[in-house]
Write an enzyme that holds these catalytic residues in place. Structure first.
Site, PDB file in Angstrom:
ATOM      1  N   GLY A  20       0.836  -1.199   0.000  1.00  0.00           N
ATOM      2  CA  GLY A  20       0.000   0.000   0.000  1.00  0.00           C
ATOM      3  C   GLY A  20       0.865   1.241   0.000  1.00  0.00           C
ATOM      4  O   GLY A  20       2.079   1.165   0.205  1.00  0.00           O
ATOM      5  N   GLY A  22       1.018   5.596   1.059  1.00  0.00           N
ATOM      6  CA  GLY A  22       0.426   6.704   1.804  1.00  0.00           C
ATOM      7  C   GLY A  22       0.995   7.996   1.268  1.00  0.00           C
ATOM      8  O   GLY A  22       1.652   8.012   0.229  1.00  0.00           O
ATOM      9  N   PHE A  24       3.345   9.839   2.498  1.00  0.00           N
ATOM     10  CA  PHE A  24       4.783  10.067   2.674  1.00  0.00           C
ATOM     11  C   PHE A  24       5.627   8.833   2.443  1.00  0.00           C
ATOM     12  O   PHE A  24       6.815   8.854   2.699  1.00  0.00           O
ATOM     13  CB  PHE A  24       5.050  10.629   4.071  1.00  0.00           C
ATOM     14  CG  PHE A  24       4.415  11.960   4.262  1.00  0.00           C
ATOM     15  CD1 PHE A  24       5.009  13.097   3.745  1.00  0.00           C
ATOM     16  CD2 PHE A  24       3.205  12.083   4.915  1.00  0.00           C
ATOM     17  CE1 PHE A  24       4.415  14.338   3.895  1.00  0.00           C
ATOM     18  CE2 PHE A  24       2.604  13.318   5.066  1.00  0.00           C
ATOM     19  CZ  PHE A  24       3.204  14.451   4.553  1.00  0.00           C
ATOM     20  N   ASP A 139      -7.480   9.566  12.654  1.00  0.00           N
ATOM     21  CA  ASP A 139      -7.627   9.265  11.221  1.00  0.00           C
ATOM     22  C   ASP A 139      -8.359   7.945  11.016  1.00  0.00           C
ATOM     23  O   ASP A 139      -7.962   7.136  10.181  1.00  0.00           O
ATOM     24  CB  ASP A 139      -6.244   9.243  10.549  1.00  0.00           C
ATOM     25  CG  ASP A 139      -6.343   9.409   9.035  1.00  0.00           C
ATOM     26  OD1 ASP A 139      -7.400   9.880   8.552  1.00  0.00           O
ATOM     27  OD2 ASP A 139      -5.379   9.063   8.338  1.00  0.00           O
TER      28      ASP A 139
END
Ligand code: ATP
Length: 361
Positions: A20, A22, A24, A139
């Site tokens: 996966g 993100g 950063f 989050d």
């Protein structure tokens, strides 16, 4: 203080496929050379200097590491090790191989509320523990609720991504406007001091979606979504909630409360009759009610489509930036991934950006 090992991560781990991405960095499967055990390596780009716009501040990664070390719980991803090089920090995490909870549910033909509740309980257990350690996640959204092993008859929830998480120290105020519009609480939008109650709002939104396939505040634009949140504009549409128990709606209503102090806590949620029925009628109602699978599948398909669209958009943008920077369109084979080098979209208001630039006051 967490120890960041200065050794080269590749001396200890063989780097494998991408799991996966993100904002950063990228998460990759890694194999420990000594034992052959599989882990997930989260590669985070670090800012080269104070003027750099790219990458994360080291302090932000230190915080993520400290928080992961604090919240060791069966329903929360475990941190094994941390490596650091000049430009990158690598978190070696427990490999969560069962995918996202929402994908697992969307693959089913139908799901009773009572089955959905088993997952909710685990999420709440993890949150109760996290909040007891004065850590808020900030989050919570479907992408960050994963399953350890979807083949198991009772898959285990794993909460991931503590990139925006924060220690809420007594006597200290914390404000942040980071988050994902659909899931953020009104106090985040209003830049008010935050508490663990902001997570409970997100749980209300996630439960609403899980039961109906509708996102309660979703507008056509992020601005509209935020307006709906502030104005508390949502409803239990009769058509989409026709299979939902009244206890489930009550559960959601007690989370989607504008005043953060009046919202149910994770501990209180675990005692709500929808989660912990007290009477026979309450037990039976949960078995009679089910999630709106047809609409949930639609929601999930749209969500996945948007995620891949965003990824392509970011990759294209990086490509454009590289051309500007290097004066060449050659792809850089060493570039681990596209997303991490890209600053968030300028077309959105700064307050909507999913980034770690929040501040304590
Ligand atoms: P974002 O910018 O969205 O916050 P991030 O850089 O903080 O992302 P994560 O959300 O932690 O990174 O991870 C990105 C993706 O990598 C996740 O959505 C998930 O698909 C995958 N992933 C993260 N951690 C793990 C893990 N421990 N095991 C398996 N996959 C993982």
């Amino acid at each position: 203080m967490a120890v960041f090992k200065p050794e080269n991560v590749e001396d200890f781990y063989e780097i494998g496929e991408v799991l996966g991405s993100g904002h950063f960095g990228q998460v990759r499967q890694v194999r420990e050379r000594a034992s052959g055990t599989l882990w997930a390596g989260k590669f985070l780009k670090i800012r080269k200097n104070a003027y750099s716009r790219l990458g994360l501040e080291r302090s932000s990664v230190e915080r993520e590491v400290e928080i992961l070390q604090t919240v060791q719980h069966a329903c929360i991803v475990t941190l094994k090790d941390v490596f650091e090089s000049r430009a990158e920090v690598v978190l070696i995490l427990e490999l969560v191989s069962g995918g996202e909870l929402f994908d697992f549910i969307a693959a089913k033909e139908n799901l009773l509320e009572t089955e959905a509740i088993e997952f909710m309980k685990q999420i709440l257990d993890g949150l109760k523990f996290m909040h007891s350690k004065n850590v808020a996640h900030f989050d919570l959204k479907p992408e960050n609720i994963m399953l350890s092993d979807k083949m198991s008859p009772h898959p285990n929830i794993k909460l991931i991504d503590f990139g925006l998480a924060h220690f809420l120290l007594p006597g200290e105020e914390y404000r942040s406007t980071s988050g994902t519009p659909q899931y953020i609480a009104p106090e985040v939008i209003n830049n008010e001091p935050l508490t663990t109650a902001a997570d409970m709002w997100s749980i209300g939104v996630i439960t609403f979606i899980l039961l109906s396939g509708l996102s309660p505040f979703q507008g056509d634009t992020d601005e509209e979504t935020l307006k709906n949140i502030i104005g508390m504009i949502y409803e239990f549409d009769a058509q989409h909630f026709s299979m939902t128990s009244s206890m489930a709606k009550d559960f959601i209503q007690k989370l989607l409360v504008k005043n953060a102090d009046e919202r149910m806590t994770a501990e209180e949620c675990l005692l709500h009759p929808w989660i912990k029925p007290l009477t026979r009628t309450q037990v039976v109602n949960r078995y009679r009610s089910s999630i709106n699978m047809k609409n949930f599948k639609k929601f999930n398909a749209r969500r996945k489509w948007k995620m891949s669209y965003n990824m392509v958009w970011m990759c294209n943008r990086l490509g454009h930036m590289k051309i500007l920077c290097k004066g060449s369109s050659d792809p850089d084979p060493l570039e681990r991934q596209c997303e991490s080098d890209v600053e968030d979209t300028e077309s959105k208001p700064a307050s909507l950006l999913r980034r770690r630039l929040s501040s304590s006051s």
